[in-house]
Motif scaffolding. Structure first.
Motif, PDB file in Angstrom:
ATOM      1  N   ILE A 132     -68.159  25.512  70.501  1.00  0.00           N
ATOM      2  CA  ILE A 132     -67.867  24.246  71.162  1.00  0.00           C
ATOM      3  C   ILE A 132     -66.403  24.288  71.581  1.00  0.00           C
ATOM      4  CG2 ILE A 132     -67.797  21.738  70.955  1.00  0.00           C
ATOM      5  CD1 ILE A 132     -69.828  22.025  68.633  1.00  0.00           C
ATOM      6  N   ILE A 133     -66.149  24.289  72.871  1.00  0.00           N
ATOM      7  CA  ILE A 133     -64.781  24.347  73.383  1.00  0.00           C
ATOM      8  C   ILE A 133     -64.232  22.924  73.463  1.00  0.00           C
ATOM      9  CG2 ILE A 133     -63.313  24.985  75.330  1.00  0.00           C
ATOM     10  CD1 ILE A 133     -65.308  27.200  75.971  1.00  0.00           C
ATOM     11  N   VAL A 134     -63.093  22.710  72.817  1.00  0.00           N
ATOM     12  CA  VAL A 134     -62.470  21.388  72.738  1.00  0.00           C
ATOM     13  C   VAL A 134     -61.103  21.463  73.412  1.00  0.00           C
ATOM     14  CG1 VAL A 134     -61.691  19.574  71.187  1.00  0.00           C
ATOM     15  CG2 VAL A 134     -63.659  20.982  70.550  1.00  0.00           C
ATOM     16  N   ALA A 135     -60.825  20.513  74.317  1.00  0.00           N
ATOM     17  CA  ALA A 135     -59.532  20.552  75.015  1.00  0.00           C
ATOM     18  C   ALA A 135     -59.332  19.287  75.836  1.00  0.00           C
ATOM     19  CB  ALA A 135     -59.461  21.770  75.936  1.00  0.00           C
ATOM     20  N   PRO A 136     -58.081  18.967  76.160  1.00  0.00           N
ATOM     21  CA  PRO A 136     -57.833  17.876  77.108  1.00  0.00           C
ATOM     22  C   PRO A 136     -58.436  18.219  78.475  1.00  0.00           C
ATOM     23  CG  PRO A 136     -55.831  18.426  75.908  1.00  0.00           C
ATOM     24  CD  PRO A 136     -56.834  19.494  75.593  1.00  0.00           C
ATOM     25  N   SER A 137     -58.621  17.215  79.280  1.00  0.00           N
ATOM     26  CA  SER A 137     -59.195  17.390  80.609  1.00  0.00           C
ATOM     27  C   SER A 137     -58.394  18.369  81.457  1.00  0.00           C
ATOM     28  CB  SER A 137     -59.230  16.021  81.315  1.00  0.00           C
ATOM     29  OG  SER A 137     -59.598  16.159  82.662  1.00  0.00           O
ATOM     30  N   ARG A 138     -59.115  19.251  82.154  1.00  0.00           N
ATOM     31  CA  ARG A 138     -58.559  20.203  83.133  1.00  0.00           C
ATOM     32  C   ARG A 138     -57.796  21.358  82.507  1.00  0.00           C
ATOM     33  NH1 ARG A 138     -61.747  19.166  87.054  1.00  0.00           N
ATOM     34  NH2 ARG A 138     -60.348  20.069  88.612  1.00  0.00           N
ATOM     35  N   CYS A 139     -58.178  21.737  81.300  1.00  0.00           N
ATOM     36  CA  CYS A 139     -57.559  22.903  80.655  1.00  0.00           C
ATOM     37  C   CYS A 139     -58.402  24.174  80.809  1.00  0.00           C
ATOM     38  CB  CYS A 139     -57.318  22.631  79.170  1.00  0.00           C
ATOM     39  SG  CYS A 139     -55.882  21.598  78.828  1.00  0.00           S
ATOM     40  N   GLY A 140     -59.517  24.079  81.512  1.00  0.00           N
ATOM     41  CA  GLY A 140     -60.334  25.272  81.746  1.00  0.00           C
ATOM     42  C   GLY A 140     -61.607  25.337  80.932  1.00  0.00           C
ATOM     43  N   LYS A 141     -62.061  24.190  80.403  1.00  0.00           N
ATOM     44  CA  LYS A 141     -63.253  24.199  79.556  1.00  0.00           C
ATOM     45  C   LYS A 141     -64.512  24.627  80.314  1.00  0.00           C
ATOM     46  CE  LYS A 141     -63.230  19.885  78.348  1.00  0.00           C
ATOM     47  NZ  LYS A 141     -62.156  19.483  79.302  1.00  0.00           N
ATOM     48  N   THR A 142     -64.747  24.001  81.466  1.00  0.00           N
ATOM     49  CA  THR A 142     -66.008  24.223  82.175  1.00  0.00           C
ATOM     50  C   THR A 142     -66.169  25.652  82.688  1.00  0.00           C
ATOM     51  OG1 THR A 142     -66.241  21.892  82.777  1.00  0.00           O
ATOM     52  CG2 THR A 142     -67.429  23.498  84.134  1.00  0.00           C
ATOM     53  N   PRO A 143     -65.192  26.227  83.406  1.00  0.00           N
ATOM     54  CA  PRO A 143     -65.400  27.601  83.875  1.00  0.00           C
ATOM     55  C   PRO A 143     -65.572  28.608  82.741  1.00  0.00           C
ATOM     56  CG  PRO A 143     -63.147  26.853  84.328  1.00  0.00           C
ATOM     57  CD  PRO A 143     -63.940  25.657  83.930  1.00  0.00           C
ATOM     58  N   THR A 144     -64.864  28.392  81.634  1.00  0.00           N
ATOM     59  CA  THR A 144     -65.014  29.295  80.492  1.00  0.00           C
ATOM     60  C   THR A 144     -66.400  29.148  79.876  1.00  0.00           C
ATOM     61  OG1 THR A 144     -62.642  29.037  80.062  1.00  0.00           O
ATOM     62  CG2 THR A 144     -63.973  30.051  78.326  1.00  0.00           C
ATOM     63  N   THR A 145     -66.853  27.907  79.763  1.00  0.00           N
ATOM     64  CA  THR A 145     -68.201  27.647  79.237  1.00  0.00           C
ATOM     65  C   THR A 145     -69.258  28.343  80.088  1.00  0.00           C
ATOM     66  OG1 THR A 145     -67.571  25.497  78.312  1.00  0.00           O
ATOM     67  CG2 THR A 145     -69.899  25.828  78.814  1.00  0.00           C
ATOM     68  N   MET A 146     -69.169  28.182  81.401  1.00  0.00           N
ATOM     69  CA  MET A 146     -70.180  28.745  82.296  1.00  0.00           C
ATOM     70  C   MET A 146     -70.135  30.275  82.289  1.00  0.00           C
ATOM     71  SD  MET A 146     -71.856  26.191  83.288  1.00  0.00           S
ATOM     72  CE  MET A 146     -72.913  27.085  84.419  1.00  0.00           C
TER      73      MET A 146
END
Length: 282
Positions: free
Chosen positions: A162-176
């Motif tokens: 589960i990747i946890v981070a403030p908005s716009r730190c790169g969560k979505t591209p890393t998840t995908m």
């Protein structure tokens, strides 16, 4: 096959070297391996052309025609290929490019090691291959979409990370990337003002501490990225970004959540660090 738009870009190039990635399939392998080699020459400018699905001699001749434009202009291009057909390769060799066959030698070595000959079927590198592995990746992508940005808290118990981070730190591209490339079940959760000043992780993910991995970045980089989304807002202000990142990093440290700074790392690098840190295997 190169298009007229591709041809028109050749005359617009200024300086640098043309680098072609030519493949009988998607071109992903040729581009990935070729780019990894080119990255060792940061002082050279490259104009890149990825040409997929060159699986006929006629297709190769069209590519060779464009390559010759560079040669005639006095700028020999570099061409990386993952093509197995000798007839197609011969057309590219005749173009005048400096050809780098990314398979040459290695297939022969592997044939010797395995005691059998390689298949001559085209475009196998990004085919379905192992059907179970393919469907596992598709299921992982579906999971990532459902659990993007904290949209769903369902089935977090089966998440690999589960990747946890403030908005716009790169969560979505890393998840995908982790889902599509490795078939890992990855959720991501955004840290917001509502999650502070609690000392612990947000209640939605607190029960899965051992699955959590944090991302951070630099305040300036975060402000720039947020400004593109919501310019001249509190959300994108440097002060707000500094506050959120400081609180997030304090949260990671208090709860012993591993984390990394995404500001200077590619998605591939971040994914590799996450997998190594969380001891994940694809």
């Amino acid at each position: 096959m190169p298009t007229s738009a591709h041809i028109s870009t050749i005359s617009n190039e200024t300086g640098g070297r043309a680098a072609y990635f030519v493949s009988d399939s998607t071109g992903i392998t040729a581009e990935t391996l070729g780019s990894a080699l080119l990255a060792n020459f940061p002082g050279v400018t490259f104009h890149r052309y990825t040409i997929p699905f060159i699986d006929t001699v006629d297709g190769a001749r069209n590519v060779a025609r464009n390559i010759r434009e560079h040669v005639q202009a006095g700028r020999q291009p570099i061409a990386f290929t993952t093509i197995k057909s000798n007839d197609i390769l011969n057309e590219l060799r005749a173009s005048g490019a400096f050809l780098i066959d990314l398979l040459s030698g290695h297939l022969t070595e592997l044939e010797d090691a395995l005691g059998t000959t390689a298949s001559e079927q085209l475009g196998q590198y990004h085919g379905v291959g192992d059907i179970e592995r393919y469907f596992a990746r598709m299921r992982a992508v579906e999971y990532a979409i459902e659990h993007d940005d904290g949209q769903s808290m369902r089935a977090l118990d089966i998440a690999d990370v589960i990747i946890v981070a403030p908005s716009r730190c790169g969560k979505t591209p890393t998840t995908m990337y982790l889902a599509l490339q490795y078939g890992l079940l990855v959720a991501n959760y955004p840290l917001t003002d509502d999650d502070f000043p609690s000392d612990g992780l947000p209640s939605a993910v607190a029960h899965y501490l051992d699955k959590c991995f944090g991302l951070t970045t630099t305040p300036l980089r975060l402000s720039q990225v947020r400004h593109e989304r919501r310019p001249n807002s509190t959300y994108s202000s440097l002060a707000q970004c500094m506050l959120e990142l400081r609180r997030a990093e304090d949260l990671y440290r208090r709860n012993r959540v591993p984390f990394l700074n995404s500001s200077t790392k590619s998605v591939e690098e971040m994914s590799a660090v996450i997998m190594q840190s969380m001891r994940l295997r694809s």
